[in-house]
Design an enzyme around this catalytic site. Structure first.
Site, PDB file in Angstrom:
ATOM      1  N   LYS A 145      -0.021  17.443   7.576  1.00 47.71           N
ATOM      2  CA  LYS A 145      -0.560  18.516   8.413  1.00 47.71           C
ATOM      3  C   LYS A 145      -0.773  19.816   7.623  1.00 47.71           C
ATOM      4  O   LYS A 145      -1.786  20.512   7.852  1.00 47.71           O
ATOM      5  CB  LYS A 145       0.336  18.747   9.626  1.00 47.71           C
TER       6      LYS A 145
ATOM      7  N   THR B 261      -5.828  14.814  17.425  1.00 48.29           N
ATOM      8  CA  THR B 261      -4.634  14.432  18.175  1.00 48.29           C
ATOM      9  C   THR B 261      -3.753  15.663  18.367  1.00 48.29           C
ATOM     10  O   THR B 261      -3.941  16.696  17.711  1.00 48.29           O
ATOM     11  CB  THR B 261      -3.881  13.303  17.466  1.00 48.29           C
ATOM     12  N   GLY B 262      -2.776  15.541  19.257  1.00 47.56           N
ATOM     13  CA  GLY B 262      -1.998  16.648  19.801  1.00 47.56           C
ATOM     14  C   GLY B 262      -1.625  17.831  18.935  1.00 47.56           C
ATOM     15  O   GLY B 262      -2.212  18.919  19.019  1.00 47.56           O
ATOM     16  N   THR B 263      -0.613  17.656  18.070  1.00 49.15           N
ATOM     17  CA  THR B 263      -0.099  18.779  17.294  1.00 49.15           C
ATOM     18  C   THR B 263      -1.137  19.305  16.321  1.00 49.15           C
ATOM     19  O   THR B 263      -1.305  20.523  16.170  1.00 49.15           O
ATOM     20  CB  THR B 263       1.168  18.355  16.521  1.00 49.15           C
ATOM     21  N   THR B 264      -1.857  18.411  15.661  1.00 41.38           N
ATOM     22  CA  THR B 264      -2.905  18.842  14.728  1.00 41.38           C
ATOM     23  C   THR B 264      -3.939  19.686  15.455  1.00 41.38           C
ATOM     24  O   THR B 264      -4.374  20.731  14.959  1.00 41.38           O
ATOM     25  CB  THR B 264      -3.578  17.627  14.073  1.00 41.38           C
TER      26      THR B 264
ATOM     27  N   SER C 151      -0.926  13.016  21.328  1.00 40.52           N
ATOM     28  CA  SER C 151      -0.382  12.866  19.976  1.00 40.52           C
ATOM     29  C   SER C 151      -0.569  11.417  19.533  1.00 40.52           C
ATOM     30  O   SER C 151      -0.754  10.521  20.365  1.00 40.52           O
ATOM     31  CB  SER C 151       1.097  13.239  19.947  1.00 40.52           C
TER      32      SER C 151
ATOM     33  N   ASP D  35      -4.644   8.318  18.794  1.00 41.11           N
ATOM     34  CA  ASP D  35      -5.503   7.550  17.879  1.00 41.11           C
ATOM     35  C   ASP D  35      -6.366   6.558  18.653  1.00 41.11           C
ATOM     36  O   ASP D  35      -7.545   6.358  18.342  1.00 41.11           O
ATOM     37  CB  ASP D  35      -4.648   6.798  16.851  1.00 41.11           C
TER      38      ASP D  35
ATOM     39  N   HIS E 170       3.881   4.079  15.018  1.00 39.94           N
ATOM     40  CA  HIS E 170       2.647   3.772  15.741  1.00 39.94           C
ATOM     41  C   HIS E 170       1.580   3.246  14.783  1.00 39.94           C
ATOM     42  O   HIS E 170       0.405   3.550  14.915  1.00 39.94           O
ATOM     43  CB  HIS E 170       2.156   4.991  16.531  1.00 39.94           C
TER      44      HIS E 170
END
Length: 291
Positions: free
Chosen positions: A166, A189-192, A217, A223, A250
């Site tokens: 990240k 995706t979420g945090t990014t 996420s 994904d 995952h």
């Protein structure tokens, strides 16, 4: 420049197969770049049978897969003592339902490209995009045949990074904000996605208005959501900074996105390392300035 080359059987078993679509679109660029293609057995044989790259001395034959051809490409991506046996990356046109695409040597080829920050190219669109990028970096004029591929203002780009990557994604977005801002839509995706939005707000993007559309996420299915966009041809590019050293819980979801990209091979471009993505962004600026 030297690139490993392999294609699953689906991609060279008829005249309009993916391998030949790429060679017909980029044959001139390959010759202009004096690109040496180190082609594994069946791939080399298929090119020889076709009229693509006729009399081209840069096409080199490697053993068949069962004889270790793909394994040799992995070693040469890492780098051998002789310069002529060190590859600058690999083009591996993948059939997502061919079991050989998940053989250890196939997985290792991608992993070593990511580790050594070399291009790993798995789709026709990515291969066309890479040739145009290298042409521009060599000072050649833009290829009009690549205009549609580079119409960023009409495209969606996915920006995805594993936890350890990240910081590299944030640095990349900061350095190439102008290029990423050209896209019609950005997804992550979420945090990014949250971190990218905060970066955009710090750059003057309207507060509270998302620069990036956030999905779940990765572990919660983000994904898979983006894979669906790719399959529906609503996401044309993915920059996916992978951490090759850490096992992911995952992993199946990550593979799902990668398989989606290779399923729509003519329509999706994927880049998997900061160095390659930065080189592409620089080429995109040069191309825009010349048009």
């Amino acid at each position: 420049m030297r690139m490993g080359l392999a294609a699953n059987a689906l991609h060279h078993d008829h005249d309009d197969a993916a391998l030949f679509r790429w060679l017909r679109a980029c044959g001139q660029g390959i010759r202009e770049l004096d690109l040496h293609l180190h082609a594994v057995g069946r791939t080399h044989a298929a090119i020889e049978r076709s009229d693509c790259l006729a009399s081209y001395s840069g096409l080199l034959r490697y053993p068949y897969g069962r004889e270790g051809g793909l394994m040799k490409l992995v070693a040469e991506v890492v780098g051998m003592h002789a310069p002529q046996r060190t590859l600058d990356g690999a083009i591996y046109l993948i059939d997502p339902v061919d079991p050989s695409s998940i053989f250890p040597e196939a997985v290792a080829l991608k992993r070593q490209c990511v580790i050594h920050q070399k291009p790993f190219i798995s789709t026709v669109a990515s291969a066309r995009d890479w040739v145009e990028m290298e042409r521009l970096q060599a000072g050649l004029a833009p290829d009009p045949g690549a205009n549609e591929l580079h119409a960023l203002e009409q495209q969606t780009i996915a920006l995805i990074a594993h936890d350890a990557m990240k910081p590299q994604m944030m640095a990349y977005a900061a350095d190439h904000f102008d290029v990423l801002a050209r896209f019609a839509r950005r997804v992550a995706t979420g945090t990014t996605g949250q971190q990218l939005n905060e970066l955009a707000w710090s750059r003057g993007w309207p507060q509270g208005e998302n620069w990036v559309e956030r999905y779940q996420s990765g572990p919660m299915g983000g994904d898979a959501q983006i894979a669906d966009l790719v399959l529906e041809r609503r996401c044309q590019r993915a920059i996916f900074f992978e951490d090759p050293h850490v096992a992911r819980q995952h992993e199946a979801d990550i593979q799902l996105l990668e398989r989606a990209v290779t399923t729509v091979t003519d329509d999706a471009v994927c880049m998997t390392s900061p160095r390659v993505a930065a080189r592409w962004a620089d080429a995109a600026r040069k191309r825009a300035a010349q048009l």
